[in-house]
Design a protein around this motif. Structure first.
Motif, PDB file in Angstrom:
ATOM      1  N   PRO A   1      39.888 -64.594 -11.762  1.00 18.22           N
ATOM      2  CA  PRO A   1      40.354 -65.810 -12.431  1.00 18.22           C
ATOM      3  C   PRO A   1      39.262 -66.847 -12.604  1.00 18.22           C
ATOM      4  O   PRO A   1      39.344 -67.701 -13.483  1.00 18.22           O
ATOM      5  CB  PRO A   1      41.466 -66.324 -11.510  1.00 18.22           C
ATOM      6  N   GLY A   2      38.233 -66.790 -11.753  1.00 19.51           N
ATOM      7  CA  GLY A   2      37.152 -67.761 -11.865  1.00 19.51           C
ATOM      8  C   GLY A   2      37.631 -69.177 -11.680  1.00 19.51           C
ATOM      9  O   GLY A   2      37.210 -70.094 -12.393  1.00 19.51           O
ATOM     10  N   ALA A   3      38.515 -69.386 -10.727  1.00 16.25           N
ATOM     11  CA  ALA A   3      39.143 -70.691 -10.574  1.00 16.25           C
ATOM     12  C   ALA A   3      39.192 -71.108  -9.116  1.00 16.25           C
ATOM     13  O   ALA A   3      39.541 -70.310  -8.249  1.00 16.25           O
ATOM     14  CB  ALA A   3      40.569 -70.655 -11.138  1.00 16.25           C
ATOM     15  N   GLY A   4      38.849 -72.354  -8.867  1.00 17.75           N
ATOM     16  CA  GLY A   4      38.993 -72.928  -7.550  1.00 17.75           C
ATOM     17  C   GLY A   4      40.388 -73.504  -7.349  1.00 17.75           C
ATOM     18  O   GLY A   4      41.249 -73.405  -8.230  1.00 17.75           O
ATOM     19  N   PRO A   5      40.643 -74.125  -6.212  1.00 17.64           N
ATOM     20  CA  PRO A   5      41.978 -74.667  -5.923  1.00 17.64           C
ATOM     21  C   PRO A   5      42.457 -75.677  -6.964  1.00 17.64           C
ATOM     22  O   PRO A   5      43.646 -75.699  -7.307  1.00 17.64           O
ATOM     23  CB  PRO A   5      41.790 -75.326  -4.547  1.00 17.64           C
ATOM     24  N   GLU A   6      41.550 -76.498  -7.497  1.00 15.69           N
ATOM     25  CA  GLU A   6      41.969 -77.511  -8.460  1.00 15.69           C
ATOM     26  C   GLU A   6      42.488 -76.866  -9.743  1.00 15.69           C
ATOM     27  O   GLU A   6      43.534 -77.252 -10.273  1.00 15.69           O
ATOM     28  CB  GLU A   6      40.806 -78.460  -8.782  1.00 15.69           C
ATOM     29  N   LEU A   7      41.765 -75.871 -10.231  1.00 11.84           N
ATOM     30  CA  LEU A   7      42.198 -75.202 -11.449  1.00 11.84           C
ATOM     31  C   LEU A   7      43.464 -74.395 -11.202  1.00 11.84           C
ATOM     32  O   LEU A   7      44.342 -74.316 -12.066  1.00 11.84           O
ATOM     33  CB  LEU A   7      41.091 -74.297 -11.972  1.00 11.84           C
ATOM     34  N   GLN A   8      43.589 -73.801 -10.034  1.00 11.27           N
ATOM     35  CA  GLN A   8      44.807 -73.062  -9.696  1.00 11.27           C
ATOM     36  C   GLN A   8      46.025 -73.971  -9.792  1.00 11.27           C
ATOM     37  O   GLN A   8      47.060 -73.582 -10.343  1.00 11.27           O
ATOM     38  CB  GLN A   8      44.675 -72.469  -8.294  1.00 11.27           C
ATOM     39  N   ARG A   9      45.895 -75.186  -9.285  1.00  6.43           N
ATOM     40  CA  ARG A   9      47.014 -76.133  -9.392  1.00  6.43           C
ATOM     41  C   ARG A   9      47.269 -76.521 -10.846  1.00  6.43           C
ATOM     42  O   ARG A   9      48.418 -76.642 -11.272  1.00  6.43           O
ATOM     43  CB  ARG A   9      46.722 -77.381  -8.552  1.00  6.43           C
TER      44      ARG A   9
ATOM     45  N   MET B   1      40.877 -63.596 -18.833  1.00  5.76           N
ATOM     46  CA  MET B   1      41.099 -63.408 -17.395  1.00  5.76           C
ATOM     47  C   MET B   1      42.609 -63.399 -17.159  1.00  5.76           C
ATOM     48  O   MET B   1      43.253 -64.445 -17.041  1.00  5.76           O
ATOM     49  CB  MET B   1      40.424 -64.522 -16.603  1.00  5.76           C
ATOM     50  N   LEU B   2      43.167 -62.207 -17.126  1.00  5.05           N
ATOM     51  CA  LEU B   2      44.618 -62.046 -17.171  1.00  5.05           C
ATOM     52  C   LEU B   2      45.360 -62.743 -16.030  1.00  5.05           C
ATOM     53  O   LEU B   2      46.499 -63.205 -16.236  1.00  5.05           O
ATOM     54  CB  LEU B   2      44.976 -60.559 -17.223  1.00  5.05           C
ATOM     55  N   PRO B   3      44.803 -62.869 -14.819  1.00  7.09           N
ATOM     56  CA  PRO B   3      45.529 -63.609 -13.786  1.00  7.09           C
ATOM     57  C   PRO B   3      45.834 -65.065 -14.158  1.00  7.09           C
ATOM     58  O   PRO B   3      46.755 -65.665 -13.593  1.00  7.09           O
ATOM     59  CB  PRO B   3      44.591 -63.550 -12.580  1.00  7.09           C
ATOM     60  N   ASN B   4      45.084 -65.624 -15.112  1.00  9.03           N
ATOM     61  CA  ASN B   4      45.350 -67.001 -15.545  1.00  9.03           C
ATOM     62  C   ASN B   4      46.542 -67.101 -16.482  1.00  9.03           C
ATOM     63  O   ASN B   4      46.971 -68.213 -16.810  1.00  9.03           O
ATOM     64  CB  ASN B   4      44.123 -67.575 -16.272  1.00  9.03           C
ATOM     65  N   HIS B   5      47.079 -65.972 -16.943  1.00  6.41           N
ATOM     66  CA  HIS B   5      48.072 -65.971 -18.014  1.00  6.41           C
ATOM     67  C   HIS B   5      49.225 -65.039 -17.650  1.00  6.41           C
ATOM     68  O   HIS B   5      49.252 -64.453 -16.584  1.00  6.41           O
ATOM     69  CB  HIS B   5      47.426 -65.487 -19.323  1.00  6.41           C
TER      70      HIS B   5
ATOM     71  N   LEU C   1      46.873 -67.683  -8.042  1.00 10.98           N
ATOM     72  CA  LEU C   1      45.911 -66.774  -8.641  1.00 10.98           C
ATOM     73  C   LEU C   1      45.576 -65.590  -7.738  1.00 10.98           C
ATOM     74  O   LEU C   1      45.225 -64.515  -8.228  1.00 10.98           O
ATOM     75  CB  LEU C   1      44.650 -67.540  -9.022  1.00 10.98           C
ATOM     76  N   HIS C   2      45.695 -65.777  -6.433  1.00  9.66           N
ATOM     77  CA  HIS C   2      45.451 -64.647  -5.534  1.00  9.66           C
ATOM     78  C   HIS C   2      46.507 -63.563  -5.756  1.00  9.66           C
ATOM     79  O   HIS C   2      46.173 -62.383  -5.914  1.00  9.66           O
ATOM     80  CB  HIS C   2      45.466 -65.112  -4.080  1.00  9.66           C
ATOM     81  N   ARG C   3      47.742 -63.975  -5.808  1.00  9.76           N
ATOM     82  CA  ARG C   3      48.813 -62.998  -6.058  1.00  9.76           C
ATOM     83  C   ARG C   3      48.703 -62.437  -7.475  1.00  9.76           C
ATOM     84  O   ARG C   3      48.924 -61.239  -7.697  1.00  9.76           O
ATOM     85  CB  ARG C   3      50.178 -63.646  -5.844  1.00  9.76           C
ATOM     86  N   ALA C   4      48.369 -63.287  -8.437  1.00 10.17           N
ATOM     87  CA  ALA C   4      48.230 -62.818  -9.817  1.00 10.17           C
ATOM     88  C   ALA C   4      47.143 -61.762  -9.930  1.00 10.17           C
ATOM     89  O   ALA C   4      47.282 -60.781 -10.673  1.00 10.17           O
ATOM     90  CB  ALA C   4      47.935 -63.995 -10.744  1.00 10.17           C
ATOM     91  N   ALA C   5      46.039 -61.934  -9.191  1.00  8.76           N
ATOM     92  CA  ALA C   5      44.978 -60.935  -9.218  1.00  8.76           C
ATOM     93  C   ALA C   5      45.450 -59.608  -8.620  1.00  8.76           C
ATOM     94  O   ALA C   5      45.068 -58.532  -9.092  1.00  8.76           O
ATOM     95  CB  ALA C   5      43.759 -61.458  -8.461  1.00  8.76           C
TER      96      ALA C   5
END
Length: 326
Positions: free
Chosen positions: A110-118, A78-82, A124-128
């Protein structure tokens, strides 16, 4: 017969350990290689105690060291995570270790909620939103086209096969624009399958890496000696999926006889929806189901997914599936 491949989420079962999950994944990959499956892909998920593939490139390396010929890869990263440079280094390393065997499937969600985003220190919104640019940069880092001021070493000049993943029309459009092979996640999100494949084929632009569209579709497949046995072993994953969709995820539970009949209508509808891209039953039943799916999608390749509580049961399912379609 079109090529068959395997998607593994590295499931952690109730009462089991991470070490056991990784060992089961290696055994499954070795079986897939022996049986003639084309690829063995690991999916990236985070902060889920029942799925152990978060460090995806590490798991791929672990599987690669225990296999010899089967293609290995991420289905997907999931490229937005990296960031593209780090992924180029990771998969360039894998290609050097296992030449000509590495696939890199890329997803936007990204498959991520606010906790994982932090935890990831990412917007992650901008990364997507940057996903198309990041995909093009990653391909340039691996291929040198176009040449960038900074080379990823390892990474530059590697022979990594890049794929676009998707569960909506966005990935289909981007795969077509970039001339990439496309894999649709119909095993958990089948609603846009037909429209996405049609759009991908209609708008495909040939590239140096691919001269015509190549589409893979995912199916959930459980094959056993009888329909009843297959429905029983499938119930572990069905329980996990219902728990995930109802906000109560966990480790992979033991099978439950007649599980679907115990569910309220809303949960039954959830399973019926993903059942559009599933084949559960005896070899004859599975052969017919997969045949109808291939006829419907005209897929160039099928990737099969499906976690069982007993790892040996999934190996047997792969055996029976291949025998049914051979």
């Amino acid at each position: 017969m079109i090529p068959l491949s395997v998607l593994d989420l590295v499931p952690v079962r109730e009462g089991g350990t991470l070490a056991e999950a990784y060992s089961a994944t290696v055994s499954l990959a070795q079986a897939a290689e022996r049986l003639g499956y084309k690829r063995f892909w690991i999916a990236e998920h985070h902060a889920m105690e029942g799925i152990a593939g978060g460090a995806t490139s590490v798991v791929i390396g672990h599987v690669g060291a225990a296999t010899h010929t089967i293609r290995l890869g991420a289905g997907g990263i999931m490229l937005p995570n990296h960031n593209p440079f780090v992924i180029a280094e990771q998969f360039g390393t894998l290609d050097a270790l296992f030449p000509g065997r590495i696939d890199l499937g890329l997803g936007r969600a990204p498959g991520a909620g606010p906790e994982l985003q932090r935890a990831l220190r990412k917007d992650l919104h901008r990364a997507a939103e940057m996903f198309p640019t990041d995909v093009a940069e990653l391909r340039a880092l691996l291929t040198g086209e176009p040449e960038l001021p900074l080379r990823a070493t390892p990474g530059y000049g590697s022979n990594v096969e890049m794929w676009m993943l998707g569960s909506s029309l966005f990935g289909a459009q981007l795969a077509a624009k970039l001339g990439m092979p496309y894999a649709f996640a119909s095993h958990f999100a089948p609603d846009h399958l037909d429209a996405a494949l049609a759009l991908y084929r209609e708008r495909f632009e040939p590239s140096r890496w691919l001269d015509k569209p190549y589409a893979m579709a995912a199916m959930t497949v459980f094959t056993a000696e009888t329909d009843a046995e297959a429905e029983l072993i499938a119930s572990s994953q069905q329980q996990s999926f219902v728990r995930l969709r109802t906000g109560n995820p966990g480790k992979l539970p033991p099978p439950v006889k007649g599980y679907i009949d115990t569910l309220p209508p809303q949960a039954q509808a959830i399973l019926a929806n993903i059942g559009q891209a599933s084949a559960i039953g005896s070899p004859d039943t599975v052969r017919a189901s997969i045949g109808r799916f291939i006829e419907r999608t005209q897929a160039d390749e099928i990737v099969v997914s499906g976690a069982t509580f007993d790892p040996a049961t999934r190996v047997r399912s792969l055996e029976l599936t291949m025998e049914a379609l051979a």
